[in-house]
Write an enzyme that holds these catalytic residues in place. Structure first.
Site, short mmCIF file in Angstrom:
data_model
loop_
_atom_site.label_atom_id
_atom_site.label_comp_id
_atom_site.label_asym_id
_atom_site.label_seq_id
_atom_site.Cartn_x
_atom_site.Cartn_y
_atom_site.Cartn_z
N ARG B 16 41.96 -8.21 -60.83
CA ARG B 16 41.77 -9.33 -61.76
C ARG B 16 43.13 -9.91 -62.17
O ARG B 16 43.51 -10.99 -61.77
CB ARG B 16 40.98 -8.86 -63.00
N ASP B 17 43.90 -9.16 -62.93
CA ASP B 17 45.16 -9.70 -63.46
C ASP B 17 46.16 -9.96 -62.36
O ASP B 17 46.87 -10.97 -62.36
CB ASP B 17 45.73 -8.72 -64.50
N HIS B 220 47.77 -2.49 -72.58
CA HIS B 220 47.95 -3.28 -71.35
C HIS B 220 49.39 -3.80 -71.37
O HIS B 220 49.71 -4.73 -72.10
CB HIS B 220 46.92 -4.42 -71.39
N CYS B 253 56.62 -11.11 -60.23
CA CYS B 253 57.83 -10.59 -59.61
C CYS B 253 58.76 -10.09 -60.70
O CYS B 253 59.26 -10.86 -61.49
CB CYS B 253 58.50 -11.70 -58.83
N ASN B 262 52.00 -6.53 -63.97
CA ASN B 262 51.56 -5.39 -64.76
C ASN B 262 52.39 -4.16 -64.42
O ASN B 262 53.04 -4.10 -63.38
CB ASN B 262 50.10 -5.05 -64.43
#
Lengths: 333, 333
Positions: B16-17, B220, B253, B262
């Site tokens: 997802r992210d 997160h 990046c 993440n």
């Protein structure tokens, strides 16, 4: 957060550990400029050279010149790495303030690295101690104000060894004890192979502190597996207030097998700043000093998160402190 | 170390992210393979899609198909991100177990991101709650065994905002309180912009815990400034046992301005393993699963320290545990 900021010493070791780990040799003039730029950014502790035969490490052939330049700054603490008695003689003659002698806890690494067992390295360390003491008593009769050279036992492969694998805790304690008996002023712990992990770091600090007390002073992490700053955090929690680091993570590629770069100085100072520790180092100046490396070593990869992402908008000493204070919430008005 | 390993949940959010942050769209078949590979490596929590209009995020157009595949695994907890009531309806129909609704603490970010104020997002969140409850009561009359869908308030820009700068602690507490009043089962805290720093993380966890108690569950982090694992370490010390991460740090990046990837799943699991936490995830399998990304997204940079440096020689669950025990020192014999 207390109003009194706790001080943390960051020693720039890129001129030694960084430069000896890359293939090229940085011209002496650029080493001087690097020292100037680091000093201008507020760095007051630098390990600038090692005294090893030039045929083994041509990158360090200009150790005397580089140290002489560093010593032009009155309040800069200058360190050299020294693997043997011959090197210690040269280091003493150069006028450095601190001598770090590496002592591997892993026999396999020690033999591969210096062709001596750890026990033989301890003997060599004791000889360095005697040399320094005898030089000190000569100096004392000549000039009362001379500063005593500090002898640091730089325990290496403390957190693991690429040859031997795990390093028994009992071996770490035994080497620390032997180094102190041989006259170490300070014990430093090095994660030579980038294997340290957070829980282990806390355990080993407590273990060595039982042996060395306040003489356990500094930690040297490599960022091979991305845990350099997490390990630093644990060391801070266990009372360590002195760390080695390299500008731009020089000395190893974190993105290649066998990577061995030191913790990145800029990222370390950012973390310390954000936590309210006082380093005396200006982050903008530190990041600007990367230009010296870019010019001296064109094409050499320069690492570091902060230099690329920039400081967060909220980040300044003032903003950090203000954020600590509760404020009136406006968000749901 | 205790013999009972504490469990830590690692939720893979790369599908997802990660995928919504890169320009290309991963073909559905590769998403299925990624889920298969992650499951095979032991990952049991995945955020696999978001329900947003396909014209805004074409990368997520196949959300229903991807979720249907994930749900073929009985013991896999499947999460979708949902920004509004329409998305919540689709998510409910898809059969996911968890719905995360993002609520920005920064008004500037909220307006830029979803064109709603935080207060309006809270209203929308309350409507999702009502929808889920009404669906649950319908299901309850149809089938007694149906699992209740969990509604998570995913507080974003908690640790700073690229638009607003510092985010007042009082705002964080106010939004957490409002989300709970609107019916959040769980509060999750997101470092959307990669600005979190260790001391701040500890302070904000304690602040939100005062409001939310055990409903504060997961964190997160993005690794924009290299502090992702250090921040995780502090969160662990403050009792958090659930973290989001992306395989190969997909989604940004770390070496470019504005980087937003993440925390890397492999590096996170390595740190957790090394500290004796049980994740149920096999590191070798996780690293092997990067092949799916390499094949699906040729040329896309894959990050991560561990995948490149490899596991240290000493590292296995057994070796870690053995090393804790004092052993007879042989080094100076």
């Amino acid at each position: 957060m207390s109003d009194i900021q706790e001080r943390v010493v960051v020693t720039e070791v890129g001129m030694r550990d960084g430069l000896q780990s890359i293939a090229r040799t940085m011209p002496t003039e650029f080493k001087r400029r690097w020292i100037d730029a680091a000093y201008a950014a507020g760095v007051r502790h630098m390990e600038v050279a090692s005294f090893v035969p030039a045929k083994l490490l041509p990158q360090m052939a200009d150790a005397d010149e580089v140290i002489a330049h560093a010593l032009t700054y009155d309040d800069l603490i200058v360190t050299a790495l020294v693997p043997n008695l011959k090197g210690a003689q040269r280091a003493l003659a150069s006028g450095v303030h601190r001598i770090v002698a590496p002592i591997s806890v892993s026999t396999a690494h020690s033999l591969a690295n210096v062709r001596k067992t750890p026990a033989e390295m301890i003997e060599s360390f004791a000889a360095m101690r005697a040399l320094i003491d005898s030089a000190a008593s000569e100096r004392a009769s000549a000039s009362a104000g001379a500063r005593r050279v500090e002898l640091i036992a730089g325990l290496s492969t403390v957190f693991g060894c690429t040859l031997q694998g795990a390093v028994p805790y009992a071996d770490i304690a035994a080497i620390a004890r032997a180094a102190l008996q041989a006259g170490a002023d300070v014990i430093a712990l090095g994660d030579t192979t980038g294997e340290a992990t957070p829980r282990q770091v806390g355990e080993i600090i407590e273990l060595v502190r039982e042996v060395a007390g306040h003489k356990l002073r500094s930690l040297h992490f490599h960022d091979t597996r991305g845990l350099g700053l997490a390990n630093t955090l644990i060391a801070l929690q266990h009372g360590i207030r002195e760390f080695d680091a390299s500008l731009a993570g020089l000395g190893g590629c974190p993105h290649a097998p066998g990577a061995t770069g030191n913790v990145n100085t800029e990222d370390l100072v950012f973390m310390l700043d954000s936590m309210g520790y006082e380093t005396g180092i200006d982050l903008a100046g530190l990041i600007a000093s990367r230009d010296v490396l870019a010019k001296a070593l064109p094409g050499e990869p320069l690492y570091g998160y902060l230099a690329r992402a920039g400081l967060p908008k909220q980040f300044s000493a003032t903003a950090q402190r203000q954020r600590i204070e509760p404020s009136e919430s406006q968000v749901l008005q």
